[in-house]
Write an enzyme that holds these catalytic residues in place. Sequence first.
Site, PDB file in Angstrom:
ATOM      1  N   SER A  19       0.825  -1.219   0.000  1.00 38.03           N
ATOM      2  CA  SER A  19       0.000   0.000   0.000  1.00 38.03           C
ATOM      3  C   SER A  19       0.856   1.265   0.000  1.00 38.03           C
ATOM      4  CB  SER A  19      -0.921   0.007   1.225  1.00 38.03           C
ATOM      5  OG  SER A  19      -1.558   1.266   1.307  1.00 38.03           O
ATOM      6  N   ARG A  20       0.460   2.211  -0.855  1.00 32.87           N
ATOM      7  CA  ARG A  20       1.193   3.489  -0.900  1.00 32.87           C
ATOM      8  C   ARG A  20       0.551   4.531   0.014  1.00 32.87           C
ATOM      9  NH1 ARG A  20       3.608   3.943  -6.940  1.00 32.87           N
ATOM     10  NH2 ARG A  20       3.526   1.741  -7.398  1.00 32.87           N
ATOM     11  N   THR A  66      -8.871  -1.693   2.874  1.00 37.04           N
ATOM     12  CA  THR A  66      -8.656  -2.199   1.523  1.00 37.04           C
ATOM     13  C   THR A  66      -8.901  -3.707   1.501  1.00 37.04           C
ATOM     14  OG1 THR A  66      -7.157  -2.138  -0.368  1.00 37.04           O
ATOM     15  CG2 THR A  66      -6.120  -2.355   1.790  1.00 37.04           C
ATOM     16  N   LYS A  70     -13.336  -4.462   2.390  1.00 25.42           N
ATOM     17  CA  LYS A  70     -14.169  -3.311   2.018  1.00 25.42           C
ATOM     18  C   LYS A  70     -15.675  -3.563   2.156  1.00 25.42           C
ATOM     19  CE  LYS A  70     -11.488  -0.561  -1.160  1.00 25.42           C
ATOM     20  NZ  LYS A  70     -11.476  -0.048  -2.531  1.00 25.42           N
ATOM     21  N   ASP A  82     -24.626   7.280   1.515  1.00 20.36           N
ATOM     22  CA  ASP A  82     -25.369   6.760   0.359  1.00 20.36           C
ATOM     23  C   ASP A  82     -24.421   6.222  -0.707  1.00 20.36           C
ATOM     24  OD1 ASP A  82     -27.692   7.453   1.542  1.00 20.36           O
ATOM     25  OD2 ASP A  82     -28.040   9.271   0.350  1.00 20.36           O
ATOM     26  N   ASN A  91     -14.177   2.416   1.854  1.00 17.76           N
ATOM     27  CA  ASN A  91     -12.711   2.491   1.902  1.00 17.76           C
ATOM     28  C   ASN A  91     -12.233   3.461   2.986  1.00 17.76           C
ATOM     29  OD1 ASN A  91     -13.326   4.968   0.770  1.00 17.76           O
ATOM     30  ND2 ASN A  91     -11.708   4.886  -0.759  1.00 17.76           N
ATOM     31  N   GLY A 244      -4.405   6.903 -13.914  1.00 21.00           N
ATOM     32  CA  GLY A 244      -5.012   6.312 -12.723  1.00 21.00           C
ATOM     33  C   GLY A 244      -4.436   6.796 -11.405  1.00 21.00           C
TER      34      GLY A 244
END
Length: 276
Positions: A19-20, A66, A70, A82, A91, A244
């Site tokens: 994970s970053r 993560t 989730k 919602d 998340n 991304g």
Amino acid sequence: MSDVKIPLAGVIGCPISHSRSPILHGYWLKKYGIAGHYVPMHVEAVDFEVAVRNMHKLGFVGCNVTIPHKIRAIEIADVVTDRASMIGAANTLTFRDGKIYADNTDGYGFTASIWQGAPDWQPDAGPALVLGAGGAARAVITALLDSGVPEILLANRTRPNAEALKNDFGAKIKVIEWVQVAANLGSASTVVNTTSLGMTGGPEFKVNLDGLKPKTVVADIVYTPLRTTLLDEAEKASCHTVDGLGMLLHQAVPGFERWFGHRPDVDDETRRVILA
Ligand code: ATR
């Protein structure tokens, strides 16, 4: 003697070492001079609920969640936004007044990334073509509909998975065959790849992109590599491209602001820190 509580946050997953998020939040904490910590936490699925229910006792004000937690995160939360319910996954958790608040900021991250990368984007100019029907597609579709996209052409290798999304999201979703993607590119004002195709080490993105219109906004959620085949081809066709990494960075903004009280910037330096 005063004992000021230093806010703690982090990311829970399994595995978690890749994970970053700790680098990103750590960079922002330092940049804004905030006394706080953000740590990676490897927690197995069987331990998730007990761990999360007790985190506030340790001084945690919230955490990111993560894979594979989730969906479970939504189930154990006291209050769910919602957008998180629509996506079916959370998340971002916040702990307040003994309660767990669950949100999903992936859709927000996607929209913010598009506005940053393609400021002239006109969501209502025409249909969006979305490739893929997994968790990321749900976040992207929620965001596109919220932004005013009139219709979504949804293509997925396994058609029933796309039909399931149509059932959840309704009449604005039109499912098309995976093999019909190339033929539908010309009618889309926005094109988004939410599949893992094109990711380093995985299968290639092989869709024929000859039909892309100039000025189409083309976004990829893959960020390794940063310039995917889709984005390269789209650029050659004079489209606006959005990589991304932006979504990854922007989805972290609401959590950081909620936990540490400062809205962080996503700028070139932030991108450099994460890419390093
Ligand atoms: P995420 O939560 O990141 O969206 P996911 O739920 O595993 O991940 O979804 C991955 C998406 O990529 C799916 O739409 C998947 O298509 P299927 O529903 O047919 O599995 C798509 N995908 C993965 N590998 C693919 C490939 N080789 N060709 C086409 N689509 C692919």
